[in-house]
Design an enzyme around this catalytic site. Sequence first.
Site, PDB file in Angstrom:
ATOM      1  N   HIS A 122       7.737 -16.066  25.836  1.00 47.72           N
ATOM      2  CA  HIS A 122       8.451 -17.260  26.291  1.00 47.72           C
ATOM      3  C   HIS A 122       9.739 -17.453  25.494  1.00 47.72           C
ATOM      4  CE1 HIS A 122       4.551 -18.337  28.049  1.00 47.72           C
ATOM      5  NE2 HIS A 122       5.175 -19.276  28.737  1.00 47.72           N
ATOM      6  N   ASN A 153       5.621 -11.804  19.068  1.00 45.26           N
ATOM      7  CA  ASN A 153       5.343 -12.906  19.976  1.00 45.26           C
ATOM      8  C   ASN A 153       4.253 -13.834  19.439  1.00 45.26           C
ATOM      9  OD1 ASN A 153       3.419 -13.620  22.669  1.00 45.26           O
ATOM     10  ND2 ASN A 153       5.577 -14.128  22.833  1.00 45.26           N
TER      11      ASN A 153
END
Length: 270
Positions: A122, A153
């Site tokens: 994201h 991440n």
Amino acid sequence: MSNKMKIFFSTVLLAAVVAICSVFANAGSDEGSSDRLSESESTGQSLLDVKGYDGLRLERKSYKVVYSKEWRLPVAVAWHLTREHVYGKNQRSKMQFTEDMDVPSPRATWQDYARSGYSRGHMCPAGDNKWDEEALRQTFLLTNICPQMYELNAGDWNELEKACRTWARRYGDIYIVCGPILLNKVHRTIGRNKVVVPEAFYKVVLRMDASGKDGTGIGFIYRNENVNKKMTSYVNSIDDVERITGLDFFSALPDKIEKAAEKKCNLNEW
């Protein structure tokens, strides 16, 4: 917060995205920042005339995107994170990554990431959007996602996201812009749609004082690697990030405030 202050801060966020778009615009324009801002308000989510990139501007409930058709990635994602938006009961476990039908094909799909060795990273985090189900759902659109190494991440990048939520709680609100950095001439791609794998990622963060007359900024650059480092290892000034990416952030600020905020890189101030 007064209506005057809300309008000022909204202008800061909008101009951050507009300034990013202008970096890729065709050369030859001598318009000032106020002209670009006025133009951006009238064009809405229209296709942007960009040099070297098929740039689209996408408006979401809680964030804005400058998107590259060439990369199948966001160039930049900008959002205003408030203290109120840090909290919420909506759960990401109910969400699915979704192909974004608002951009032309070829575009990133779920299958492009499957068995690629990369996580779906994201840019605007799901954790910033649990306050609203639709806002949370939109963070799973693949135009808000980049291929990231798993440990980045889930590790250091996630730690920065959590730090931003801490800062929003502490100061009331902050402004964030982040996106990929492409350093090499030739880039690795994943999937049938050839989604580009960035070599690094940037994030810049700005907070304003209550008067709106002073700002504090900080920047970060993370290599797309499976490493575990202290956050201080990634700290840069916003000026540094601008030099590396070629982008310009928060240009709607008065020059004196912008210059002072963007040269800072002291994590202890946060």
